[in-house]
Enzyme design. Structure first.
Site, PDB file in Angstrom:
ATOM      1  N   ASN A   9       0.776  -1.421   0.191  1.00  0.00           N
ATOM      2  CA  ASN A   9       0.355   0.069   0.046  1.00  0.00           C
ATOM      3  C   ASN A   9       0.036   1.045  -0.062  1.00  0.00           C
ATOM      4  O   ASN A   9       0.059   2.495  -0.418  1.00  0.00           O
ATOM      5  CB  ASN A   9      -1.099  -0.143   1.302  1.00  0.00           C
ATOM      6  CG  ASN A   9      -2.145  -1.024   0.990  1.00  0.00           C
ATOM      7  OD1 ASN A   9      -3.107  -0.806   0.098  1.00  0.00           O
ATOM      8  ND2 ASN A   9      -1.953  -1.889   2.007  1.00  0.00           N
ATOM      9  N   ASP A 116       0.817 -10.514   1.398  1.00  0.00           N
ATOM     10  CA  ASP A 116       2.126 -10.683   2.248  1.00  0.00           C
ATOM     11  C   ASP A 116       2.202 -11.483   3.343  1.00  0.00           C
ATOM     12  O   ASP A 116       2.868 -11.828   3.714  1.00  0.00           O
ATOM     13  CB  ASP A 116       1.800  -9.086   2.204  1.00  0.00           C
ATOM     14  CG  ASP A 116       0.593  -8.480   2.946  1.00  0.00           C
ATOM     15  OD1 ASP A 116      -0.432  -9.443   2.909  1.00  0.00           O
ATOM     16  OD2 ASP A 116       0.605  -7.571   3.890  1.00  0.00           O
TER      17      ASP A 116
END
Length: 271
Positions: A9, A116
């Site tokens: 992000n 992730d």
């Protein structure tokens, strides 16, 4: 050569393993995820990255280029894939709930777990071959638990240190935009140090409480691994014994790639 690309992000990280079968990370580079770039611009970045290390004698531009991608930003992924097409790389392997490096997803909604967390969990379990709790201190602070039988059991997600700091700054009239750092103590003697101790000690305390609660629920002691961009700030004050591995996600991506190529990493059940 294996190129690992972590699309997060806040940052896009990429790393090189010159010999993927050997766990030796050669180099890591990060660029901001925003603003979004074109495929042509990402291609230039990757070309410059690889060329830089070819001119230093680390690799050759003609060398076989395998690629694996872990992404939590779906809009960026196809642009990165397009950028890689003209680099002579093989079709990228993309980490997902179907590509887990040998871990079983013991979850209610398997599709929702982030790539992730899968990558970090794979590295944590197969590098140490035992039940682990991976704490990733990034944009969000995530905790992912892998049990004794190589299954991801779940975990916890809370706002990351940077998000908390920005929320205080943007959501109030007078609180300042501070640089986050490890606090010297618990008692904040001015506004800046009060914010610092609140965010950092608050996060560390939450992590400790959650891990201890999970260990009680599953009746298993967990090996704790700390990773992510803010891990070095939390590490000095986290009271639980832990291992600091800032680049754990790339180690996990390497293991997932090797597993898909048929290499057995470890026994399914930890000793």
């Amino acid at each position: 050569m294996l190129l690992c690309i972590d699309i997060g992000n806040s940052f896009i990280g990429f790393a090189l393993f010159l010999k993927p079968h050997i766990n030796k990370l050669s180099v890591v580079k990060k660029i901001p995820s925003a603003p979004l770039k074109t495929a042509a611009l990402y291609k230039e970045i990757f070309e410059a990255f690889i060329e830089d290390y070819s001119t230093r004698g680390f690799i050759k531009n003609s060398e076989h280029k395998a690629v694996i991608i872990s992404s939590v930003v779906p809009v960026i992924t196809p642009i990165i894939v397009e950028a890689l097409q003209d680099l002579g790389a093989e079709k990228p392997l993309v980490v997902s709930h179907r590509v887990t490096g040998g871990l079983t997803l013991n979850l209610r909604r398997k599709k929702t777990i982030g790539a992730d967390r899968i990558s970090n969990a794979t590295a944590g379990y197969f590098l140490f071959n035992q039940a682990v709790a991976v704490v990733d201190c990034g944009t969000a602070t995530t905790l992912t638990v892998v049990g004794k039988n190589a299954d991801i059991l779940g975990g916890a997600i809370m706002p990351g240190i940077g998000l908390m700091q920005k929320a205080l700054f943007k959501g109030t009239a007078k609180l300042p935009d501070i640089a986050v750092k490890t606090p010297k103590g618990f008692l904040g003697r001015d506004t800046e140090s009060a914010i610092t101790t609140g965010i950092i000690h608050g996060t560390a305390g939450a992590v400790e409480n959650i891990i201890q609660g999970i260990e009680g629920e599953i009746a298993c002691e967990l090996k704790i691994i700390l990773t992510g961009g803010f891990a070095k700030i939390i590490s000095p004050i986290l009271k639980l014994n832990h291992i600091l591995r800032p680049n754990l996600i790339f180690e996990g991506m390497r293991l997932i790639y090797l597993q898909t190529k048929g290499l057995k990493l470890f026994n399914k059940t930890a000793s």
